[in-house]
Design a protein around this motif. Sequence first.
Motif, PDB file in Angstrom:
ATOM      1  N   PHE A   4      11.935  -4.480  -8.089  1.00 56.53           N
ATOM      2  CA  PHE A   4      10.588  -5.017  -8.042  1.00 56.53           C
ATOM      3  C   PHE A   4       9.826  -4.745  -9.335  1.00 56.53           C
ATOM      4  N   PHE A   5       8.867  -5.638  -9.595  1.00 52.87           N
ATOM      5  CA  PHE A   5       7.867  -5.427 -10.640  1.00 52.87           C
ATOM      6  C   PHE A   5       6.565  -5.051  -9.946  1.00 52.87           C
ATOM      7  N   TYR A   6       5.906  -4.011 -10.435  1.00 51.75           N
ATOM      8  CA  TYR A   6       4.691  -3.495  -9.805  1.00 51.75           C
ATOM      9  C   TYR A   6       3.502  -3.642 -10.747  1.00 51.75           C
ATOM     10  N   LEU A   7       2.394  -4.192 -10.215  1.00 54.09           N
ATOM     11  CA  LEU A   7       1.135  -4.280 -10.944  1.00 54.09           C
ATOM     12  C   LEU A   7       0.076  -3.586 -10.097  1.00 54.09           C
ATOM     13  N   ILE A   8      -0.543  -2.534 -10.633  1.00 50.30           N
ATOM     14  CA  ILE A   8      -1.444  -1.681  -9.840  1.00 50.30           C
ATOM     15  C   ILE A   8      -2.761  -2.412  -9.585  1.00 50.30           C
ATOM     16  N   TYR A   9      -3.050  -2.641  -8.298  1.00 49.70           N
ATOM     17  CA  TYR A   9      -4.288  -3.306  -7.890  1.00 49.70           C
ATOM     18  C   TYR A   9      -5.441  -2.304  -7.854  1.00 49.70           C
ATOM     19  N   GLY A  40      -4.630  -2.149 -13.150  1.00 43.50           N
ATOM     20  CA  GLY A  40      -4.322  -3.078 -14.242  1.00 43.50           C
ATOM     21  C   GLY A  40      -3.055  -2.739 -14.987  1.00 43.50           C
ATOM     22  N   GLU A  41      -2.540  -1.517 -14.815  1.00 41.43           N
ATOM     23  CA  GLU A  41      -1.294  -1.145 -15.472  1.00 41.43           C
ATOM     24  C   GLU A  41      -0.117  -1.528 -14.580  1.00 41.43           C
ATOM     25  N   PHE A  42       1.072  -1.506 -15.151  1.00 39.04           N
ATOM     26  CA  PHE A  42       2.236  -2.018 -14.422  1.00 39.04           C
ATOM     27  C   PHE A  42       3.462  -1.205 -14.810  1.00 39.04           C
ATOM     28  N   PHE A  43       4.518  -1.362 -14.007  1.00 39.88           N
ATOM     29  CA  PHE A  43       5.761  -0.641 -14.267  1.00 39.88           C
ATOM     30  C   PHE A  43       6.906  -1.347 -13.553  1.00 39.88           C
ATOM     31  N   GLY A  44       8.125  -0.970 -13.916  1.00 41.18           N
ATOM     32  CA  GLY A  44       9.317  -1.545 -13.296  1.00 41.18           C
ATOM     33  C   GLY A  44       9.933  -2.679 -14.082  1.00 41.18           C
ATOM     34  N   THR A  64      -3.144   8.956  -5.473  1.00 36.94           N
ATOM     35  CA  THR A  64      -4.144   8.623  -4.458  1.00 36.94           C
ATOM     36  C   THR A  64      -3.601   7.477  -3.601  1.00 36.94           C
ATOM     37  N   GLY A  65      -4.346   7.137  -2.557  1.00 36.71           N
ATOM     38  CA  GLY A  65      -4.006   5.920  -1.842  1.00 36.71           C
ATOM     39  C   GLY A  65      -4.071   4.752  -2.819  1.00 36.71           C
ATOM     40  N   SER A  66      -3.019   4.000  -2.914  1.00 33.06           N
ATOM     41  CA  SER A  66      -2.921   2.966  -3.956  1.00 33.06           C
ATOM     42  C   SER A  66      -2.388   1.663  -3.381  1.00 33.06           C
ATOM     43  N   ARG A  67      -2.758   0.583  -4.062  1.00 32.19           N
ATOM     44  CA  ARG A  67      -2.223  -0.728  -3.711  1.00 32.19           C
ATOM     45  C   ARG A  67      -1.666  -1.384  -4.972  1.00 32.19           C
ATOM     46  N   CYS A  68      -0.531  -2.059  -4.824  1.00 30.22           N
ATOM     47  CA  CYS A  68       0.118  -2.719  -5.949  1.00 30.22           C
ATOM     48  C   CYS A  68       0.499  -4.145  -5.567  1.00 30.22           C
ATOM     49  N   GLU A 101       0.843  -1.202   0.000  1.00 28.05           N
ATOM     50  CA  GLU A 101       0.000   0.000   0.000  1.00 28.05           C
ATOM     51  C   GLU A 101       0.873   1.245   0.000  1.00 28.05           C
ATOM     52  N   PHE A 102       0.399   2.271  -0.728  1.00 24.75           N
ATOM     53  CA  PHE A 102       1.118   3.535  -0.821  1.00 24.75           C
ATOM     54  C   PHE A 102       0.137   4.675  -0.576  1.00 24.75           C
ATOM     55  N   GLN A 103       0.599   5.661   0.184  1.00 23.06           N
ATOM     56  CA  GLN A 103      -0.212   6.838   0.484  1.00 23.06           C
ATOM     57  C   GLN A 103       0.013   7.908  -0.579  1.00 23.06           C
ATOM     58  N   PRO A 104      -0.922   8.851  -0.733  1.00 19.75           N
ATOM     59  CA  PRO A 104      -0.731   9.935  -1.705  1.00 19.75           C
ATOM     60  C   PRO A 104       0.595  10.656  -1.471  1.00 19.75           C
TER      61      PRO A 104
END
Length: 659
Positions: A560-565, A584-588, A606-610, A544-547
């Motif tokens: 790391f490979f990140y996939l946005i939940y 659904g998008e990804f990066f790294g 925004t508050g996000s989860r990956c 989880e990531f905060q704004p």
Amino acid sequence: MDQSYILTQARLSLAYDIEASKPEHEILILKNVPLKTYLVVEEEQWRILRRFKDGMPLQELLPLLITERKSPPLRSLYELVMKAVVAGILLVDGENQAAQQQNRAVEWDHRLRFGMAHWFGVGAILFGFLAVLFRPLGTPTNLIEILVGWLLICGSLTVGYFLSACLLVGFDREVYDTRFRWKHVLPHFHCNVEDGRMAGRMCEMSVALMQLAPMFFTTGITALWFTDLVYLLLMGVFFVTLPSGRSPASLLLRSLYRRYPLSTGHDFIFVQNRLLWTLINSRLKFTDKSYLLIFGAYTLIWLFTVFMANLSAFGLNVGELKNLYLTSSAATVTVIIVLLQMAATILGSLAMISWIVAMNILHVVEQLRMRMQSKPKLLNHEMSGEDIVQFLSGTLLLKGVREEILYELAERVRGVIVDPKQHVFKEGEPGDDLYFVLNGGVEVLMSLKSGRPLRVTELGPGDVFGEVALLHNVPRTRSIRAARKSLLLALSREDFQKLIVGSIGVRDVEAIIRKQSFLHRIELCRNWHPQAMTAFSRLATLAEFQPGDVVIKKGMRNQFFYLIYDGLLEVIVEGKRVSTLATGEFFGEISLLQNSTATADIVAITGSRCLVVQRRDFLNFIGKDFLVGLQFEDISSKRLKHPIFPLTGVAYDDFSERY
């Protein structure tokens, strides 16, 4: 031959008796000596094959190649491995998968010295050419002369192949498949001289000259002293100089002008390389255009020479042939044939187009029919116990669950009808029920600081939601709203804990609902095999990531490979937002595949989860499923606007010791 097994699980090892030719323009030829099979590779490809000397699966080698920045394009790598297995260069689990070749080396006691043979070949060809050029072309006048000419051609062909075999042995190469071709229109002794390419172009050129020399020499002799046989012998010359197949002239042209075609550039074995667009691209990329031009010019010269030789032999000229053609019925027949060919081509094209359109229409109709059949049969929003059990058994969460549990669940669930835009529950509310989407669809919403709801994703039939509050005893973390009129099945907290969590386990329930069901919905994983989704969900952890949090910073060693939940993140380059990333998008993946540092900042809006996968696990994952590896290679190449493999330059950082 199971390609998936060979490329992912099999232990590959280098065969024992492999011979390599000297490199020429960074290309060399590998030979399995016992099997008499060949493989044309680049020096870098040969270095990759040698990595299998002590034996290892390809899925272990691929992460190492990426770490060392030495990975070729994955299609080329997979094609190389498959071709090496077929040629017997690589063994699969210690076993040779190559088909037994018919080529048999023979004991050949005769040999020729290169220098003498080479100049004899050149001299014989010049002698025959000049003799025919300055002497009249006589034609046979009786059957005896025709028979003698035919025997001279057969004898010249036999002597040519015999001398080429002697020369091949003089180069310390092997002669294969010596036999007499009795069923040929020109019976003659024949041998396979393919092994000459292991000695280089000079050997191939000399062997071709030696095959041509007797025919030219015999034709020159007949032009000087037996003119009535010249025309027949000239037909033999045209036979050995035929611009096609394995004729001696074609071999000579290849030895002089053609680059050795890489085995990974044609006649593809790897299934993904057989796609139409890949075949077209490979044809354009690997075609030796200069050789093709030279071969085309040679073909035109050969045809012109045959035409002029026939005119000269029979005392004709172009004008006489033209008048003879026009005054006969041949012109009418030609026009009819051309028209019929054009009509057949047009009708064939229309038939092919019609067939393609019809097949696509049938496919669409079939898809619609299957969708109609897949919809639950609702009667006053009631379903029988059997219908509910059938539905539950087809959901991702409950696949494989015992039948008695499914029947008990069917008795405990209750139907909930929600109208479009109606909330099932809102973020922050207490959670008491788990929901299955039976029909329709619902939206997952998250609340922004401004209070405006942000649509994260949509759930459809078979999806499950509401598990977070039940598993962790917390308020609802997202709002759920009906996208259209929908029918849900609700299960109480107590029944969820007893029947589902008790049967499957907390960890697996969370992994299936929060990870695998998410993977099923996004574009990236649409064509993944279920085993790949399961493997990825087990490797990934939810972060989880905060704004305002910086997920990746430019120049950092990304691991790391990140996939946005869910949530929104932005890509910042030189202080400017260049794009926004959503669910659904990804990066790294680029920095992982290139073994380099990040080239942009990724910041949470925004508050996000990956879903986050460690570098080692990510590289192992794409190595275990070649389709997934090809997918990431293609996506990364499009993002970079150039192929990601092979890598060039020096890595910004080196992870090889930590891998």
